[in-house]
Design a protein around this motif. Structure first.
Motif, mmCIF file in Angstrom:
data_model
loop_
_atom_site.group_PDB
_atom_site.id
_atom_site.type_symbol
_atom_site.label_atom_id
_atom_site.label_comp_id
_atom_site.label_asym_id
_atom_site.label_seq_id
_atom_site.Cartn_x
_atom_site.Cartn_y
_atom_site.Cartn_z
ATOM 1 N N SER A 1 0.834 -1.214 0.000
ATOM 2 C CA SER A 1 0.000 0.000 0.000
ATOM 3 C C SER A 1 0.864 1.257 0.000
ATOM 4 O O SER A 1 1.905 1.299 0.660
ATOM 5 C CB SER A 1 -0.903 0.032 1.239
ATOM 6 O OG SER A 1 -1.574 1.273 1.296
ATOM 7 N N VAL B 1 -12.000 1.446 5.130
ATOM 8 C CA VAL B 1 -11.741 2.457 4.096
ATOM 9 C C VAL B 1 -10.565 3.343 4.500
ATOM 10 O O VAL B 1 -9.528 3.371 3.830
ATOM 11 C CB VAL B 1 -12.996 3.337 3.853
ATOM 12 C CG1 VAL B 1 -12.742 4.328 2.715
ATOM 13 C CG2 VAL B 1 -14.220 2.486 3.579
ATOM 14 N N SER C 1 -3.961 -2.472 5.104
ATOM 15 C CA SER C 1 -3.252 -3.698 4.707
ATOM 16 C C SER C 1 -1.863 -3.755 5.340
ATOM 17 O O SER C 1 -1.337 -4.837 5.603
ATOM 18 C CB SER C 1 -3.165 -3.819 3.183
ATOM 19 O OG SER C 1 -2.500 -2.708 2.627
ATOM 20 N N ASP C 2 -1.290 -2.587 5.606
ATOM 21 C CA ASP C 2 0.021 -2.552 6.255
ATOM 22 C C ASP C 2 -0.092 -3.065 7.692
ATOM 23 O O ASP C 2 0.799 -3.764 8.189
ATOM 24 C CB ASP C 2 0.567 -1.116 6.216
ATOM 25 C CG ASP C 2 2.060 -1.070 6.488
ATOM 26 O OD1 ASP C 2 2.779 -1.997 6.064
ATOM 27 O OD2 ASP C 2 2.519 -0.110 7.135
ATOM 28 N N ARG D 1 -0.043 3.678 1.547
ATOM 29 C CA ARG D 1 -0.292 4.239 2.885
ATOM 30 C C ARG D 1 0.420 3.402 3.940
ATOM 31 O O ARG D 1 -0.087 2.369 4.387
ATOM 32 C CB ARG D 1 -1.794 4.225 3.199
ATOM 33 C CG ARG D 1 -2.612 5.122 2.317
ATOM 34 C CD ARG D 1 -3.929 5.500 2.943
ATOM 35 N NE ARG D 1 -4.837 4.390 3.193
ATOM 36 C CZ ARG D 1 -6.130 4.552 3.430
ATOM 37 N NH1 ARG D 1 -6.644 5.773 3.464
ATOM 38 N NH2 ARG D 1 -6.912 3.518 3.657
ATOM 39 N N PRO E 1 -3.894 -3.431 -0.611
ATOM 40 C CA PRO E 1 -5.270 -2.944 -0.618
ATOM 41 C C PRO E 1 -5.913 -3.442 -1.915
ATOM 42 O O PRO E 1 -5.200 -3.636 -2.914
ATOM 43 C CB PRO E 1 -5.107 -1.420 -0.653
ATOM 44 C CG PRO E 1 -3.771 -1.174 -1.268
ATOM 45 C CD PRO E 1 -2.918 -2.369 -0.951
ATOM 46 N N ILE E 2 -7.206 -3.673 -1.914
ATOM 47 C CA ILE E 2 -7.893 -4.023 -3.160
ATOM 48 C C ILE E 2 -8.147 -2.726 -3.926
ATOM 49 O O ILE E 2 -8.749 -1.794 -3.408
ATOM 50 C CB ILE E 2 -9.227 -4.770 -2.877
ATOM 51 C CG1 ILE E 2 -8.965 -6.114 -2.191
ATOM 52 C CG2 ILE E 2 -10.032 -4.951 -4.174
ATOM 53 C CD1 ILE E 2 -8.149 -7.130 -2.985
ATOM 54 N N TYR E 3 -7.625 -2.669 -5.127
ATOM 55 C CA TYR E 3 -7.824 -1.522 -6.017
ATOM 56 C C TYR E 3 -8.594 -2.023 -7.242
ATOM 57 O O TYR E 3 -8.069 -2.831 -8.018
ATOM 58 C CB TYR E 3 -6.471 -0.951 -6.462
ATOM 59 C CG TYR E 3 -5.778 -0.042 -5.464
ATOM 60 C CD1 TYR E 3 -6.340 0.284 -4.230
ATOM 61 C CD2 TYR E 3 -4.534 0.525 -5.764
ATOM 62 C CE1 TYR E 3 -5.687 1.124 -3.335
ATOM 63 C CE2 TYR E 3 -3.879 1.372 -4.881
ATOM 64 C CZ TYR E 3 -4.457 1.668 -3.667
ATOM 65 O OH TYR E 3 -3.807 2.509 -2.788
ATOM 66 N N TYR E 4 -9.797 -1.550 -7.389
ATOM 67 C CA TYR E 4 -10.658 -1.958 -8.516
ATOM 68 C C TYR E 4 -10.695 -3.479 -8.677
ATOM 69 O O TYR E 4 -10.442 -4.011 -9.754
ATOM 70 C CB TYR E 4 -10.246 -1.228 -9.807
ATOM 71 C CG TYR E 4 -10.550 0.239 -9.701
ATOM 72 C CD1 TYR E 4 -11.858 0.704 -9.843
ATOM 73 C CD2 TYR E 4 -9.555 1.157 -9.387
ATOM 74 C CE1 TYR E 4 -12.151 2.048 -9.674
ATOM 75 C CE2 TYR E 4 -9.842 2.504 -9.220
ATOM 76 C CZ TYR E 4 -11.150 2.938 -9.362
ATOM 77 O OH TYR E 4 -11.445 4.269 -9.182
ATOM 78 N N PHE E 5 -10.996 -4.117 -7.554
ATOM 79 C CA PHE E 5 -11.142 -5.590 -7.498
ATOM 80 C C PHE E 5 -9.861 -6.351 -7.856
ATOM 81 O O PHE E 5 -9.908 -7.536 -8.160
ATOM 82 C CB PHE E 5 -12.311 -6.075 -8.369
ATOM 83 C CG PHE E 5 -13.649 -5.694 -7.801
ATOM 84 C CD1 PHE E 5 -14.216 -6.435 -6.769
ATOM 85 C CD2 PHE E 5 -14.335 -4.583 -8.274
ATOM 86 C CE1 PHE E 5 -15.441 -6.087 -6.223
ATOM 87 C CE2 PHE E 5 -15.568 -4.220 -7.730
ATOM 88 C CZ PHE E 5 -16.116 -4.974 -6.698
ATOM 89 N N ALA F 1 -10.217 -4.097 1.929
ATOM 90 C CA ALA F 1 -11.052 -3.357 0.973
ATOM 91 C C ALA F 1 -12.174 -2.628 1.700
ATOM 92 O O ALA F 1 -12.512 -2.960 2.849
ATOM 93 C CB ALA F 1 -11.649 -4.320 -0.055
HETATM 94 C C1 LIG Z 1 -7.625 3.445 -6.330
HETATM 95 C C2 LIG Z 1 -8.459 2.734 -5.328
HETATM 96 C C3 LIG Z 1 -9.280 1.702 -5.754
HETATM 97 C C4 LIG Z 1 -10.053 1.005 -4.834
HETATM 98 N N1 LIG Z 1 -10.852 -0.016 -5.288
HETATM 99 C C5 LIG Z 1 -11.613 -0.694 -4.388
HETATM 100 C C6 LIG Z 1 -12.452 -1.775 -4.825
HETATM 101 O O1 LIG Z 1 -12.487 -2.149 -5.994
HETATM 102 N N2 LIG Z 1 -13.239 -2.396 -3.893
HETATM 103 C C7 LIG Z 1 -13.231 -2.015 -2.580
HETATM 104 O O2 LIG Z 1 -13.968 -2.612 -1.801
HETATM 105 N N3 LIG Z 1 -12.414 -1.028 -2.129
HETATM 106 C C8 LIG Z 1 -11.619 -0.348 -3.005
HETATM 107 N N4 LIG Z 1 -10.791 0.659 -2.563
HETATM 108 C C9 LIG Z 1 -10.678 0.935 -1.112
HETATM 109 C C10 LIG Z 1 -9.431 0.294 -0.470
HETATM 110 O O3 LIG Z 1 -9.307 -1.058 -0.863
HETATM 111 C C11 LIG Z 1 -9.507 0.351 1.059
HETATM 112 O O4 LIG Z 1 -9.590 1.688 1.468
HETATM 113 C C12 LIG Z 1 -8.326 -0.333 1.702
HETATM 114 O O5 LIG Z 1 -8.616 -0.663 3.036
HETATM 115 C C13 LIG Z 1 -7.080 0.524 1.650
HETATM 116 O O6 LIG Z 1 -6.005 -0.185 2.235
HETATM 117 P P1 LIG Z 1 -4.669 0.569 2.717
HETATM 118 O O7 LIG Z 1 -5.054 1.400 3.926
HETATM 119 O O8 LIG Z 1 -3.756 -0.535 3.082
HETATM 120 O O9 LIG Z 1 -4.164 1.386 1.595
HETATM 121 C C14 LIG Z 1 -10.006 1.367 -3.456
HETATM 122 C C15 LIG Z 1 -9.154 2.404 -3.047
HETATM 123 C C16 LIG Z 1 -8.407 3.086 -3.974
HETATM 124 C C17 LIG Z 1 -7.503 4.204 -3.492
#
Ligand SMILES: Cc1cc2nc3c(=O)[nH]c(=O)nc-3n(C[C@H](O)[C@H](O)[C@H](O)COP(=O)(O)O)c2cc1C
Length: 180
Positions: free
Chosen positions: A11, A158, A18-19, A13, A85-89, A121
């Protein structure tokens, strides 16, 4: 005998959801006596794979950046843990880029045998990480001595800190402890 565990947290972040999952796994793996190293891809200089295939003869990437060094650490680890992190599935682009840059491993006598997958996610449905997990499994299929060893998903998170108190942290810690 302790194992060498390399946790790659992808990530952007640091200290994000996820971290934190990666930290929980690392803590568990450390508690049972493993040699654990965690790397955050955030802040690292990681270029895209050039697709030149030079690594298939030289066993080393032509690009001298952080991914070149991380790939060598991947090769020497017994256990790899990918957190995203899940980004766009899907998995983060950062993790996908790192897996592509692991291409020198393909012809190497890599040591890793077990691969774990951690993801978070916004949406809270068990289907959400499946495409990303499949992607990682596809990568693993290219390394016949390695296998998918387990995963933890935290849904409904989130913002940074949302994961605090989430059951997935306990699951990741326990999964880390199972590495023996
Ligand atoms: C570019 C982007 C795309 C994302 N796509 C999804 C998604 O497809 N489905 C979902 O449930 N969350 C989605 N998210 C939300 C992140 O997966 C969620 O905030 C996650 O916990 C972030 O993890 P992190 O704190 O480790 O970065 C998205 C976030 C970003 C920034």
């Amino acid at each position: 005998m302790s194992k060498r565990v390399l946790v790659i947290s992808s990530s952007p972040r640091i200290g994000g959801n996820s971290d934190k999952l990666a930290d929980a796994f690392a803590k568990g793996a450390l508690e049972v006596g493993n040699d654990v190293e965690k790397i955050n891809l955030a802040g690292k200089r990681i270029e895209f794979c050039k697709g030149c295939f030079a690594c298939q003869t030289s066993q080393r990437c032509v690009i001298r950046d952080d991914a070149d060094l991380i790939e060598q650490k991947m090769s020497d680890a017994d256990v790899l843990v990918f957190a995203t992190p899940i980004y766009y599935f899907e998995m983060s682009g950062q993790l996908k880029t790192m897996l592509d840059r692991g291409n020198p491993l393909y012809t190497k006598n890599y040591k890793f045998r077990e691969i774990y997958f951690l993801s978070t996610a916004a949406e809270d449905d068990e289907s959400v990480p499946k495409r990303a997990e499949n992607g990682v499994q596809g990568w693993i299929e290219c390394f016949p001595n390695a296998h998918f060893a387990g995963s933890v998903f935290a849904g409904g998170v989130v913002n940074k800190g949302d994961i605090i108190g989430h059951i997935a942290l306990t699951k990741a810690f326990e999964l880390g402890k199972s590495v023996i």
